[in-house]
Write an enzyme that holds these catalytic residues in place. Structure first.
Site, PDB file in Angstrom:
ATOM      1  N   HIS A  76     -11.889   3.910  -9.064  1.00 32.06           N
ATOM      2  CA  HIS A  76     -12.413   4.145  -7.711  1.00 32.06           C
ATOM      3  C   HIS A  76     -12.529   5.643  -7.463  1.00 32.06           C
ATOM      4  O   HIS A  76     -12.202   6.450  -8.338  1.00 32.06           O
ATOM      5  CB  HIS A  76     -11.545   3.471  -6.647  1.00 32.06           C
ATOM      6  CG  HIS A  76     -10.140   3.995  -6.574  1.00 32.06           C
ATOM      7  ND1 HIS A  76      -9.167   3.652  -7.478  1.00 32.06           N
ATOM      8  CD2 HIS A  76      -9.541   4.852  -5.697  1.00 32.06           C
ATOM      9  CE1 HIS A  76      -8.034   4.259  -7.166  1.00 32.06           C
ATOM     10  NE2 HIS A  76      -8.230   5.000  -6.092  1.00 32.06           N
ATOM     11  N   HIS A  95      -2.455   3.820  11.224  1.00 36.21           N
ATOM     12  CA  HIS A  95      -2.700   3.841   9.785  1.00 36.21           C
ATOM     13  C   HIS A  95      -2.129   2.582   9.161  1.00 36.21           C
ATOM     14  O   HIS A  95      -1.066   2.105   9.562  1.00 36.21           O
ATOM     15  CB  HIS A  95      -2.051   5.065   9.137  1.00 36.21           C
ATOM     16  CG  HIS A  95      -2.133   5.073   7.637  1.00 36.21           C
ATOM     17  ND1 HIS A  95      -3.318   5.233   6.965  1.00 36.21           N
ATOM     18  CD2 HIS A  95      -1.175   4.905   6.672  1.00 36.21           C
ATOM     19  CE1 HIS A  95      -3.098   5.190   5.661  1.00 36.21           C
ATOM     20  NE2 HIS A  95      -1.808   4.994   5.465  1.00 36.21           N
ATOM     21  N   HIS A 142      -2.361   0.446  -0.313  1.00 43.28           N
ATOM     22  CA  HIS A 142      -1.653  -0.015  -1.507  1.00 43.28           C
ATOM     23  C   HIS A 142      -0.840  -1.265  -1.208  1.00 43.28           C
ATOM     24  O   HIS A 142      -0.278  -1.414  -0.122  1.00 43.28           O
ATOM     25  CB  HIS A 142      -0.713   1.084  -2.019  1.00 43.28           C
ATOM     26  CG  HIS A 142      -1.422   2.315  -2.483  1.00 43.28           C
ATOM     27  ND1 HIS A 142      -1.838   2.505  -3.787  1.00 43.28           N
ATOM     28  CD2 HIS A 142      -1.804   3.429  -1.810  1.00 43.28           C
ATOM     29  CE1 HIS A 142      -2.437   3.678  -3.889  1.00 43.28           C
ATOM     30  NE2 HIS A 142      -2.429   4.260  -2.710  1.00 43.28           N
ATOM     31  N   ASP A 183      -0.167  -1.176  -9.889  1.00 43.92           N
ATOM     32  CA  ASP A 183       0.095  -0.121  -8.910  1.00 43.92           C
ATOM     33  C   ASP A 183       1.477  -0.303  -8.276  1.00 43.92           C
ATOM     34  O   ASP A 183       1.785  -1.365  -7.731  1.00 43.92           O
ATOM     35  CB  ASP A 183      -1.016  -0.202  -7.851  1.00 43.92           C
ATOM     36  CG  ASP A 183      -0.847   0.773  -6.702  1.00 43.92           C
ATOM     37  OD1 ASP A 183       0.002   1.668  -6.783  1.00 43.92           O
ATOM     38  OD2 ASP A 183      -1.600   0.624  -5.706  1.00 43.92           O
ATOM     39  N   GLY A 225       1.022  29.196  -4.708  1.00 40.95           N
ATOM     40  CA  GLY A 225      -0.284  29.748  -5.015  1.00 40.95           C
ATOM     41  C   GLY A 225      -1.189  28.842  -5.819  1.00 40.95           C
ATOM     42  O   GLY A 225      -2.341  29.192  -6.090  1.00 40.95           O
ATOM     43  N   ASP A 228      -7.311  11.504  -6.751  1.00 38.14           N
ATOM     44  CA  ASP A 228      -6.263  11.350  -7.759  1.00 38.14           C
ATOM     45  C   ASP A 228      -6.701  10.438  -8.904  1.00 38.14           C
ATOM     46  O   ASP A 228      -5.911  10.156  -9.814  1.00 38.14           O
ATOM     47  CB  ASP A 228      -4.960  10.842  -7.126  1.00 38.14           C
ATOM     48  CG  ASP A 228      -5.109   9.490  -6.445  1.00 38.14           C
ATOM     49  OD1 ASP A 228      -6.218   9.179  -5.979  1.00 38.14           O
ATOM     50  OD2 ASP A 228      -4.110   8.758  -6.364  1.00 38.14           O
TER      51      ASP A 228
END
Length: 556
Positions: free
Chosen positions: A73, A365, A369, A196, A48, A77
């Site tokens: 950016h 795709h 990253h 990253d 929920g 997120d």
């Protein structure tokens, strides 16, 4: 509060130990610089819940010390939590690129927030000074335009924050990651690199965004029906390639979904997305063209329950349906935790006769990253004294830390840090400080933070075992039972056999009540506990089920 100029403190508030919800606090000379303010989409067990935000409780008494919020950016997120948390942060000035500010402005309009006076546009290689920090953005290639990494000069030394990046040598907009500047930072001397970690498990290189476009053209030309391309609404370069492929295959273009339309409008206004007006058609014009002349760019690549693609796959969309000639392209990665939802949508599309293409099968795709070789290249360019891996689950952070050590960073100058773990950085190494309270703030509808672990636990019990309601009316003065106990059940017992089980459970409750000898002095809270335990024991022993039991005592 930190005042030693030879030290800088790093406090991750989100994004370390998880994918998403990125937020970092850097403290020097008593002032705090925030990097990013992102959200995370709910995990499977968060029944929920709509969104997940960072817990910023630790900053509540320090808002006067926050000198700026810098955004790397425009992905959700990294900016998505800002409308919910901005005022709690003391309304600091916001620094970001032109496109990121454009996306943020559009998002804030949905919350009736106008923060334009707080916006400050950053330019690459142009430092800005905020408090004791000098922040210089440098260009990085990623899956959203106008992304930055950050070179942050502090009294203790230079910190490099990679942002989300890849080393794409042929990006669609020509904006490569600024390797020359990174090399110059390395020559200057870098106290700390935060990099990253998302793709550290993937060997080699991430691949160029330009690889996707020709594949789109090929698939659209092959398809005899309508083509649906589902991608992230912020991936403007991917949308551009879908647009170009549609035009190359003689198809008109429909942009569908609120976030796609909003982000495309911002990108077109800022000249980041080019679509000739005559190539776009409205969904109301759908019947004016044959199916093989239409390409729909939409959302739903992660199997989101109410997204356009999910409703199309379930044949619940008011405007679109799937035929056996149609082609569906899911142009994004399977984000961990979303695999079941995505594969369910793919299965439904196949059942309706569509041809479906996705990352694992069709090369539609490439990641935004950096993969392992790219991460090694960054480390060799920057040559940091200290290293902290960021943006990843714990296994990603651990592997990235190991990679840094293999590249020459000493083990006592490398740290695996999770949310809520502050660390002190100096030329002598990394020192862990006392962990602070840190967690996640859950958004459910209009409620922010009012759902916690107890509510999630109850929702799980409801979902797995159902509920049993026990109603009892008792005289306040005498303690006599005026009505009940009456038991009602939902989701616990098969309907055809419900009365038998509820009768047996009611008998157990009546026996317990007889033993308690109710009187006017009865502690009703204790009685509720007794009723709950009696019913719980009955269903656990008889059916091995643990329904959520809700005793209701009415005093008359």
């Amino acid at each position: 509060m930190l005042h030693n100029p030879d030290h800088v403190q790093i406090l991750p508030l989100g994004g370390l130990g998880e994918i998403g919800m990125n937020m970092m606090a850097i403290e020097a000379e008593g002032k705090i610089l925030l990097i990013d303010c992102g959200l995370m989409f709910p995990e499977a067990h968060m029944l929920g819940i709509d969104l997940v935000l960072p817990d910023i409780t630790s900053l509540a008494e320090r808002t006067a010390d926050i000198c700026a919020l810098v955004l790397t950016h425009g992905h959700e997120d990294h900016i998505g939590a800002l409308p919910y948390l901005y005022q709690q942060l003391g309304s600091p000035p916001i620094f970001a690129s032109r496109f990121t500010l454009g996306l943020l402005k559009k998002k804030l309009e949905e919350f009736d927030l106008n923060l334009n006076k707080q916006f400050h546009q950053l330019e690459v290689r142009t430092p800005v000074t905020v408090g004791p920090f000098s922040v210089e953005p440098f260009r990085v290639a990623h899956s959203v335009p106008d992304g930055f990494g950050l070179a942050i000069r502090t009294p203790a030394g230079l910190i490099i924050h990679s942002g989300d990046f890849k080393l794409d040598t042929t990006p669609l907009d020509g904006e490569c990651t600024d390797l020359a500047r990174l090399g110059q930072f390395g020559d200057e001397g870098v106290l700390l690199l935060m990099s990253d970690s998302t793709n550290v498990e993937s060997c080699g290189y991430s691949g160029s965004e330009r690889q996707v476009g020709p594949r789109f053209v090929e698939l659209m030309k092959q398809s005899q029906g309508m083509v649906f391309v589902a991608t992230f609404s912020s991936n403007i370069h991917r949308i551009q390639q879908a647009v170009d492929a549609a035009r190359a295959s003689g198809r008109k273009i429909i942009l569908h979904g609120r976030s796609i339309l909003n982000n495309a409008a911002v990108a077109r206004h800022l000249d980041q997305l080019r679509i000739p007006e005559h190539e776009l058609i409205d969904i109301k014009q759908l019947d004016h063209y044959p199916r093989h002349k239409i390409a729909v760019i939409t959302t739903g690549s992660q199997g989101e329950p109410r997204s356009a693609l999910t409703r199309i796959a379930a044949d619940e969309h008011p405007d679109f349906s799937i035929t056996s000639d149609d082609c569906v392209i899911l142009s994004s990665r399977f984000i961990p935790g979303n695999e079941k939802a995505i594969t369910s949508v793919i299965n439904q599309l196949y059942r309706r006769g569509a041809t479906v293409h996705y990352q694992r099968t069709s090369g539609v795709h490439v990641s935004g990253h950096a993969c392992r070789e790219e991460l090694m290249q960054l480390l060799s360019l920057v040559r940091p004294k200290n290293f902290i891996p960021i943006h990843g689950e714990y296994r990603h952070l651990a592997q990235h830390a190991q990679l840094a050590q293999e590249q020459g960073v000493e083990s006592n100058h490398t740290a695996i840090v999770e949310n809520g773990q502050p660390v002190l950085i100096s030329r002598h190494g990394i020192k862990r400080l006392e962990p602070i309270a840190s967690g996640r703030v859950l958004v459910d509808g209009k409620g922010v933070g009012d759902v916690g672990e107890i509510e999630l636990r109850d929702r799980h019990r409801l979902a797995r075992h159902g509920t049993v309601l026990a109603v009892l009316a008792i005289s306040r003065s005498t303690g006599a039972i005026l009505h009940g106990p009456e038991l009602l059940s939902r989701g616990c017992i098969p309907e055809f056999d419900q009365q038998n089980w509820l009768h047996d459970a009611t008998v157990k409750v009546e026996q317990m009540l007889d033993e308690n000898h109710l009187s006017a002095a009865t502690d009703w809270d204790d009685l509720r506990i007794e009723i709950r335990q009696t019913i719980s024991r009955f269903f656990k022993r008889s059916l091995q089920r643990r329904p959520l039991v809700l005793p209701i005592i009415i005093q008359l």
